[in-house]
Scaffold this motif. Structure first.
Motif, PDB file in Angstrom:
ATOM      1  N   ASN A   1       0.825  -1.214   0.000  1.00  0.00           N
ATOM      2  CA  ASN A   1       0.000   0.000   0.000  1.00  0.00           C
ATOM      3  C   ASN A   1       0.858   1.263   0.000  1.00  0.00           C
ATOM      4  OD1 ASN A   1      -2.501   1.164   0.035  1.00  0.00           O
ATOM      5  ND2 ASN A   1      -2.635   1.244   2.276  1.00  0.00           N
ATOM      6  N   SER A   2       2.190   1.113  -0.185  1.00  0.00           N
ATOM      7  CA  SER A   2       3.107   2.234   0.081  1.00  0.00           C
ATOM      8  C   SER A   2       3.370   3.126  -1.120  1.00  0.00           C
ATOM      9  CB  SER A   2       4.448   1.681   0.581  1.00  0.00           C
ATOM     10  OG  SER A   2       5.079   1.002  -0.495  1.00  0.00           O
ATOM     11  N   ASP A   3       2.648   2.945  -2.225  1.00  0.00           N
ATOM     12  CA  ASP A   3       2.851   3.747  -3.451  1.00  0.00           C
ATOM     13  C   ASP A   3       4.213   3.507  -4.093  1.00  0.00           C
ATOM     14  OD1 ASP A   3       0.439   4.724  -2.627  1.00  0.00           O
ATOM     15  OD2 ASP A   3       1.238   6.611  -1.849  1.00  0.00           O
ATOM     16  N   ASP A   4       4.922   2.442  -3.666  1.00  0.00           N
ATOM     17  CA  ASP A   4       6.216   2.107  -4.289  1.00  0.00           C
ATOM     18  C   ASP A   4       5.981   0.860  -5.149  1.00  0.00           C
ATOM     19  OD1 ASP A   4       8.735   1.227  -4.945  1.00  0.00           O
ATOM     20  OD2 ASP A   4       9.629   1.645  -2.981  1.00  0.00           O
ATOM     21  N   SER A   5       5.736   1.078  -6.464  1.00  0.00           N
ATOM     22  CA  SER A   5       5.315  -0.047  -7.332  1.00  0.00           C
ATOM     23  C   SER A   5       6.423  -1.087  -7.473  1.00  0.00           C
ATOM     24  CB  SER A   5       4.902   0.476  -8.702  1.00  0.00           C
ATOM     25  OG  SER A   5       5.938   1.285  -9.233  1.00  0.00           O
ATOM     26  N   GLU A   6       7.692  -0.626  -7.445  1.00  0.00           N
ATOM     27  CA  GLU A   6       8.819  -1.564  -7.572  1.00  0.00           C
ATOM     28  C   GLU A   6       8.831  -2.537  -6.387  1.00  0.00           C
ATOM     29  OE1 GLU A   6      11.208  -2.212  -9.896  1.00  0.00           O
ATOM     30  OE2 GLU A   6       9.825  -0.984 -11.094  1.00  0.00           O
ATOM     31  N   LEU A   7       8.616  -1.953  -5.196  1.00  0.00           N
ATOM     32  CA  LEU A   7       8.629  -2.766  -3.965  1.00  0.00           C
ATOM     33  C   LEU A   7       7.471  -3.787  -3.998  1.00  0.00           C
ATOM     34  CD1 LEU A   7       9.561  -3.454  -1.106  1.00  0.00           C
ATOM     35  CD2 LEU A   7       8.338  -1.480  -0.257  1.00  0.00           C
ATOM     36  N   ALA A   8       6.278  -3.319  -4.382  1.00  0.00           N
ATOM     37  CA  ALA A   8       5.115  -4.213  -4.446  1.00  0.00           C
ATOM     38  C   ALA A   8       5.379  -5.360  -5.424  1.00  0.00           C
ATOM     39  CB  ALA A   8       3.887  -3.420  -4.868  1.00  0.00           C
ATOM     40  N   LYS A   9       5.987  -5.000  -6.566  1.00  0.00           N
ATOM     41  CA  LYS A   9       6.281  -6.004  -7.596  1.00  0.00           C
ATOM     42  C   LYS A   9       7.255  -7.049  -7.052  1.00  0.00           C
ATOM     43  CE  LYS A   9       7.568  -6.069 -12.483  1.00  0.00           C
ATOM     44  NZ  LYS A   9       8.249  -5.345 -13.546  1.00  0.00           N
ATOM     45  N   LYS A  10       8.301  -6.527  -6.354  1.00  0.00           N
ATOM     46  CA  LYS A  10       9.333  -7.424  -5.813  1.00  0.00           C
ATOM     47  C   LYS A  10       8.720  -8.402  -4.806  1.00  0.00           C
ATOM     48  CE  LYS A  10      13.979  -7.322  -3.855  1.00  0.00           C
ATOM     49  NZ  LYS A  10      15.083  -6.514  -3.369  1.00  0.00           N
TER      50      LYS A  10
ATOM     51  N   ARG B   1      -6.021 -11.953   2.737  1.00  0.00           N
ATOM     52  CA  ARG B   1      -6.997 -11.718   1.651  1.00  0.00           C
ATOM     53  C   ARG B   1      -6.939 -10.259   1.182  1.00  0.00           C
ATOM     54  NH1 ARG B   1     -11.841 -15.213   4.546  1.00  0.00           N
ATOM     55  NH2 ARG B   1     -10.995 -17.284   4.051  1.00  0.00           N
ATOM     56  N   MET B   2      -6.767  -9.332   2.157  1.00  0.00           N
ATOM     57  CA  MET B   2      -6.647  -7.909   1.795  1.00  0.00           C
ATOM     58  C   MET B   2      -5.423  -7.672   0.913  1.00  0.00           C
ATOM     59  SD  MET B   2      -7.585  -6.241   5.489  1.00  0.00           S
ATOM     60  CE  MET B   2      -6.900  -4.631   5.194  1.00  0.00           C
ATOM     61  N   CYS B   3      -4.316  -8.381   1.255  1.00  0.00           N
ATOM     62  CA  CYS B   3      -3.082  -8.248   0.463  1.00  0.00           C
ATOM     63  C   CYS B   3      -3.332  -8.714  -0.984  1.00  0.00           C
ATOM     64  CB  CYS B   3      -1.950  -9.092   1.070  1.00  0.00           C
ATOM     65  SG  CYS B   3      -1.362  -8.456   2.641  1.00  0.00           S
ATOM     66  N   LEU B   4      -4.020  -9.829  -1.123  1.00  0.00           N
ATOM     67  CA  LEU B   4      -4.286 -10.377  -2.471  1.00  0.00           C
ATOM     68  C   LEU B   4      -5.166  -9.419  -3.276  1.00  0.00           C
ATOM     69  CD1 LEU B   4      -4.809 -14.115  -1.438  1.00  0.00           C
ATOM     70  CD2 LEU B   4      -2.906 -13.224  -2.781  1.00  0.00           C
ATOM     71  N   VAL B   5      -6.171  -8.849  -2.607  1.00  0.00           N
ATOM     72  CA  VAL B   5      -7.056  -7.891  -3.292  1.00  0.00           C
ATOM     73  C   VAL B   5      -6.245  -6.669  -3.740  1.00  0.00           C
ATOM     74  CG1 VAL B   5      -9.021  -6.326  -2.979  1.00  0.00           C
ATOM     75  CG2 VAL B   5      -9.123  -8.658  -2.069  1.00  0.00           C
ATOM     76  N   LYS B   6      -5.336  -6.202  -2.828  1.00  0.00           N
ATOM     77  CA  LYS B   6      -4.489  -5.040  -3.165  1.00  0.00           C
ATOM     78  C   LYS B   6      -3.624  -5.353  -4.389  1.00  0.00           C
ATOM     79  CE  LYS B   6      -2.985  -0.943  -2.505  1.00  0.00           C
ATOM     80  NZ  LYS B   6      -3.871   0.212  -2.657  1.00  0.00           N
ATOM     81  N   GLY B   7      -3.071  -6.600  -4.394  1.00  0.00           N
ATOM     82  CA  GLY B   7      -2.238  -7.022  -5.539  1.00  0.00           C
ATOM     83  C   GLY B   7      -3.034  -6.967  -6.843  1.00  0.00           C
TER      84      GLY B   7
ATOM     85  N   GLY C   1      -2.734  -4.528 -10.281  1.00  0.00           N
ATOM     86  CA  GLY C   1      -2.527  -5.198 -11.569  1.00  0.00           C
ATOM     87  C   GLY C   1      -1.360  -6.172 -11.560  1.00  0.00           C
ATOM     88  N   LEU C   2      -0.917  -6.550 -10.351  1.00  0.00           N
ATOM     89  CA  LEU C   2       0.234  -7.464 -10.246  1.00  0.00           C
ATOM     90  C   LEU C   2      -0.240  -8.913 -10.135  1.00  0.00           C
ATOM     91  CD1 LEU C   2       2.332  -5.332  -7.753  1.00  0.00           C
ATOM     92  CD2 LEU C   2       2.773  -5.597 -10.188  1.00  0.00           C
ATOM     93  N   ILE C   3      -1.526  -9.109  -9.783  1.00  0.00           N
ATOM     94  CA  ILE C   3      -2.075 -10.474  -9.723  1.00  0.00           C
ATOM     95  C   ILE C   3      -3.288 -10.512 -10.667  1.00  0.00           C
ATOM     96  CG2 ILE C   3      -3.123 -12.232  -8.247  1.00  0.00           C
ATOM     97  CD1 ILE C   3      -1.836 -10.880  -5.847  1.00  0.00           C
ATOM     98  N   LYS C   4      -3.285 -11.492 -11.534  1.00  0.00           N
ATOM     99  CA  LYS C   4      -4.436 -11.589 -12.454  1.00  0.00           C
ATOM    100  C   LYS C   4      -5.409 -12.621 -11.883  1.00  0.00           C
ATOM    101  CE  LYS C   4      -2.778  -9.719 -16.678  1.00  0.00           C
ATOM    102  NZ  LYS C   4      -1.445  -9.319 -16.286  1.00  0.00           N
ATOM    103  N   PRO C   5      -6.709 -12.279 -11.766  1.00  0.00           N
ATOM    104  CA  PRO C   5      -7.676 -13.256 -11.255  1.00  0.00           C
ATOM    105  C   PRO C   5      -7.938 -14.341 -12.309  1.00  0.00           C
ATOM    106  CG  PRO C   5      -8.763 -11.194 -11.847  1.00  0.00           C
ATOM    107  CD  PRO C   5      -7.316 -10.966 -12.058  1.00  0.00           C
ATOM    108  N   PHE C   6      -8.330 -15.538 -11.842  1.00  0.00           N
ATOM    109  CA  PHE C   6      -8.686 -16.625 -12.791  1.00  0.00           C
ATOM    110  C   PHE C   6      -9.890 -16.193 -13.612  1.00  0.00           C
ATOM    111  CE2 PHE C   6      -6.611 -19.589  -9.676  1.00  0.00           C
ATOM    112  CZ  PHE C   6      -5.637 -20.044 -10.578  1.00  0.00           C
ATOM    113  N   THR C   7      -9.848 -16.478 -14.879  1.00  0.00           N
ATOM    114  CA  THR C   7     -11.062 -16.204 -15.663  1.00  0.00           C
ATOM    115  C   THR C   7     -11.887 -17.479 -15.669  1.00  0.00           C
ATOM    116  OG1 THR C   7      -9.720 -16.755 -17.568  1.00  0.00           O
ATOM    117  CG2 THR C   7     -10.163 -14.423 -17.197  1.00  0.00           C
ATOM    118  N   SER C   8     -13.162 -17.327 -15.474  1.00  0.00           N
ATOM    119  CA  SER C   8     -13.997 -18.538 -15.375  1.00  0.00           C
ATOM    120  C   SER C   8     -14.124 -19.161 -16.766  1.00  0.00           C
ATOM    121  CB  SER C   8     -15.359 -18.167 -14.829  1.00  0.00           C
ATOM    122  OG  SER C   8     -15.910 -17.127 -15.589  1.00  0.00           O
TER     123      SER C   8
END
Length: 928
Positions: free
Chosen positions: A872-881, A911-917, A921-928
């Motif tokens: 949630n820190s606005d540092d996209s590189e860190l989130a990606k890592k 679960r909150m972390c996964l939703v944030k991801g 746009g770093l985690i793609k949800p399964f398409t049904s």
């Protein structure tokens, strides 16, 4: 470049870098060298800015004025002078300066805001001044009216006192002809009126030298002394307080900055000398009540001897010895049972002895001490008269007073030719009053057993004789105490008992009998406690006394009574019963060596072992020792000496050893009572009280233990225990106490930071001892929600952040909970710290993974919160890592788990972390 300009530039550079003192130095040197008027004005203007920073507003205004003299439109100088004048309270002059600034630069927002603000403040001040003037007049009208309802008069008197406590209110009363009206109230002779008047004057004299001197010109010191001499406790106390306020304002209590001319006019030495001489007159005057005499002695005790031995000037003490020592000795020699004596209270003679001690301790060299002894010697010799028994017992009573005060002077007097013989003769006298005085003197003389060989050899038989013969209980009890004192000469050393087996228990039993006998007067029962104070060195006596609940309760009731001379004896008895006296650790090797060389080795009594002491403490708490202690702490300062305070602190610390007993202590007001003990007294006494406070603060609800504003006073004593020279246990308990307080409110956290506790707490987070390190980390965890603490973690050039990260990797659940909790709160509050965390240590990712996989749900929850904060820190590189490594797998496993009460917090955060991801746009949800 001229030297002037060089120095000016140097000053500017220092000012920019925040080195204000060096900047002032450079500018001052430049002023001395400068010949150019315009440059000189600039230097003065710059130096004015420095003085503003240093909060020296008088000099800042003066420097700015020098610059304005050269250039009336110097806008910077005008604004600086405006700021300084505002701080000095001269609002109208400040307003004129900022008005000129706004005329020169009409669009400057700062000038316009200041102009508006000062205008509003001046209006408000005028409004309150007018309303205050009418209120003051109104109050005096009510007070001086002949026919007025009682409650209206009381209300007006109270309002006047409250008004006088504020500087503006005090000034209005003074300007509105208030002092003559207050004098009329004193002259009315009505105690309530007089009391209100004296208390109002106290407010008016607080912290204002000029006003105090003006009031003293109108109301003579003699007049105030005559009010203090009245036999009315409240009036005597209030007048004593007024004299103290006057003394403080005339010596050091006035924080105003006066100019040179004003300071010359305000020379207060003459007034101070008049007060000192007037108080001395009161000490030996028959017209003064006992209460007034006590307060005069108290004022001398408080204000004549130096408070700090590092100060050089002790002329007041020398003056007091020359002009008043004999008057103080006269008080010591009074015998209430004889006719034509000075009016006295039960405390008067003890207060006089305390004053004598303080005076003697204040002397610097042997000639001064010799002079003190000579004056005493001369006074006592002049009193001895073979034909007049009353004069003789007066002289012996003076020696008693000296023995209770400066002991070595008293001891020297006892050693003078004929004194001991006189005591022996008085013991054999027919008159009971002679016997009483002689026995008391014998008891006081036997204090130092090394010197008391004459008394041990002759005294025991004398006292036994009197004890058997006399029918008078008063003499009997005193003779018994003398025997107790001589019998306890060996302290708690079991092998040094003076009397045969069982004799001390018999003496103690008799003392306890007298103690619970309500028919006896307080003074006589007080002697029974004196006896127990000596006898309780013996562990058998301690045990018997503690088992005897009526005797203990009787002692506690006496401790709460008005007669406060009893405090020291009660405190000694309690220290003995709790074994809280100082014990030297004796090495076993030294004991062997002493036995081998046939030296005496102290032995411990079997009943002085730990389990016996604990049982005694439980019984004392049950009998109500805490409420007695709380009353004792509130006693007047002159009787409650620093030594007595130290004894009370020792008892409190002994009582609070067991966690289960601390609630009882808090319930009886022990928490509040410890605060004054922790703030003043001897150094060991303060440390013991601080330690007891820490024990209570670590397990109690602060609101209940220290109600109201008192809780803020607890912080400083606890912080003092964090010093490195205090022992580990004290450090640990202080950290636990601060942790509890820091978890309580933001205001308390700010107070802890203000008391400079942070560096000490951080220091203990590096400690090898795991419990101390754990306590320090928990304390820091409770403090990190405070903004100032967060700023410290944002600063570069230190290892604070690194330490927290590494502590999260330790194998200690409690430590990890605290360190990870602190990190979770910091990373939530300051997003920059999320990035900083990854820079300070190369192991951060490994440690974070270990936290997220931890068995302990609390540790795991905190680890996952840190991950969420980083995403949630606005540092996209860190989130990606983060989401490209194993953390992603951990989150998936925890987040997809079924709901589980034990670990629900962790599952929700994952679960909150996964939703944030997904949001990033770093985690793609399964398409049904």
């Amino acid at each position: 470049v001229t030297p002037t300009n060089q120095l000016k530039d140097e000053g500017n550079a220092y000012f920019q870098s925040g080195e204000i003192d060096k900047a002032i130095e450079s500018y001052t040197q430049a002023i001395k060298l400068c010949k150019d008027k315009k440059v000189l004005a600039i230097i003065y203007r710059n130096r004015s800015a420095c003085y503003l920073k240093k909060e020296n507003y008088t000099t800042a205004a003066s420097d700015a004025s020098r610059a304005i003299d050269v250039d009336a439109a110097d806008i910077k100088a005008l604004y600086r002078r405006c700021q300084a004048l505002e701080k000095l309270g001269k609002l109208d002059m400040a307003f004129k300066d900022v008005q000129r600034c706004a005329t020169i630069e009409p669009k400057n927002k700062t000038f316009l805001d200041t102009l508006r603000r000062l205008g509003a403040e001046i209006q408000a001040k005028l409004k309150t001044t007018f309303s205050t003037d009418s209120r003051v007049q109104n109050m005096f009208d009510i007070l001086m009216a002949e026919e007025m309802e009682k409650d209206k008069i009381e209300k007006a008197a109270n309002n006047l006192i409250v008004l006088a406590r504020e500087d503006a209110g005090a000034e209005r009363i003074f300007q509105n002809n208030g002092v003559p009206l207050l004098m009329n109230m004193i002259d009315s002779g009505k105690p309530a009126m007089m009391l209100a008047s004296i208390r109002t004057l106290s407010g008016m004299c607080t912290g204002h030298k000029a006003r105090t001197m003006a009031i003293l010109q109108m109301i003579s010191i003699e007049k105030l002394c005559s009010v203090m001499a009245i036999d009315n406790e409240e009036l005597a106390l209030a007048t004593c307080n007024l004299f103290q306020c006057i003394n403080d304002s005339l010596t050091c209590g006035d924080k105003r900055i006066y100019g040179k001319e004003e300071a010359m006019v305000l020379d207060s030495n003459k007034d101070l000398m008049t007060i000192l001489l007037s108080l001395l007159e009161m000490v030996a005057s028959k017209k003064v009540s006992g209460l007034g005499r006590d307060q005069a002695l108290n004022l001398l005790t408080k204000n004549v001897p130096r408070k700090n031995k590092k100060e050089n000037d002790h002329t007041k003490t020398l003056f007091l010895i020359d002009h008043g020592l004999k008057k103080i000795l006269k008080v010591c020699g009074q015998i209430p049972d004889l006719p034509d004596q000075l009016p006295m209270t039960d405390d008067s003679q003890l207060i006089a002895s305390v004053l004598l001690t303080k005076m003697y301790d204040d002397l610097k060299c042997d000639p001064e001490r010799d002079n003190f002894r000579d004056v005493c010697d001369e006074y006592i010799k002049a009193k001895f008269d073979p034909k007049d028994m009353d004069r003789n017992i007066h002289a012996i009573n003076v020696i008693s007073g000296l023995l209770q005060g400066p002991f070595e002077v008293g001891n020297a007097m006892v050693g003078r030719q004929g004194v001991m013989e006189m005591m022996v003769a008085l013991c054999a006298s027919e008159r009971e009053v002679d016997q009483l005085v002689a026995v008391e003197a014998l008891i006081h003389a036997a204090s130092k057993c090394s010197r008391a060989s004459f008394i041990i050899t002759n005294g025991v038989s004398l006292l036994k004789e009197m004890y058997k013969k006399t029918k008078n209980e008063k003499i009997k009890i005193r003779a018994l105490v003398g025997l107790c004192k001589l019998g306890s000469a060996g302290g708690d050393d079991y092998s040094m008992r003076q009397f045969a087996e069982g004799s001390t228990e018999k003496l103690a039993k008799q003392c306890r009998k007298w103690l619970v006998n309500p028919q006896l007067d307080t003074r006589t029962r007080k002697w029974a406690i004196e006896g127990l104070a000596y006898l309780t060195n013996d562990a058998d006596v301690k045990d018997d006394f503690v088992e005897d609940e009526p005797a203990m309760k009787a002692m506690f009731e006496l401790a709460k009574s008005k007669d406060k001379t009893i405090l020291y004896a009660v405190a000694c008895t309690l220290v003995n019963c709790t074994n809280s006296y100082e014990k030297k650790d004796i090495l076993p090797e030294l004991v062997q060596l002493a036995k081998f060389s046939k030296q005496h080795v102290p032995e411990q009594h079997p009943k002085d072992k730990k389990d016996f002491i604990e049982k005694r403490i439980k019984r004392m708490l049950k009998a109500g020792v805490t409420s007695a202690l709380t009353v004792m702490v509130k006693a007047d300062s002159s009787v409650l000496t620093d030594q007595t305070k130290e004894l009370l602190s020792r008892v409190f610390l002994a009582l609070s050893q067991d966690v289960k007993d601390r609630g009882t202590i808090v319930a009886h007001g022990g928490g509040k009572a410890l605060i004054p003990l922790a703030l003043e007294g001897t150094n060991p006494g303060r440390v013991k009280a601080c330690h007891a406070l820490a024990k209570i603060a670590s397990v109690s609800n602060p609101e209940i233990a220290f109600p109201g504003e008192r809780v803020y006073e607890v912080v400083r004593p606890l912080v003092s225990l964090l010093a490195t020279d205090r022992d580990g246990m004290e450090n640990y308990e202080a950290l636990k106490g601060l942790t509890n307080l820091a978890g309580f409110s933001e205001k308390l956290r700010v107070k802890i930071v203000k008391e400079k506790a942070l560096p000490e707490i951080e220091n203990y987070m590096f400690e090898d001892h795991e419990q101390i390190r754990r306590a320090a980390t928990e304390c820091m965890c409770n403090l990190v929600s405070c903004k100032e603490v967060q700023e410290r973690y944002l600063q570069d050039g230190n290892d604070k952040m690194k330490l927290l990260v590494l502590l999260c990797g330790e194998d200690d659940d409690v430590l990890q909970i605290a360190a990870a909790g602190a990190l979770a709160m910091l990373t939530a509050a300051k997003k920059k710290l999320c990035t900083k965390m990854t820079v300070v240590s190369t192991q951060w990712l490994e440690i974070l993974q270990r936290l997220c996989l931890h068995d302990n749900p609390q540790v795991q929850h905190r680890g996952l919160v840190i991950v969420f904060n980083m995403l949630n820190s606005d540092d996209s590189e860190l989130a990606k890592k983060l989401l490209e490594c194993e953390i992603m797998e951990i989150l998936s496993v925890i987040g997809k788990a079924e709901d589980n009460l034990k670990r629900q917090d962790s599952i929700d955060v994952a679960r909150m972390c996964l939703v944030k991801g997904m949001d990033l746009g770093l985690i793609k949800p399964f398409t049904s």
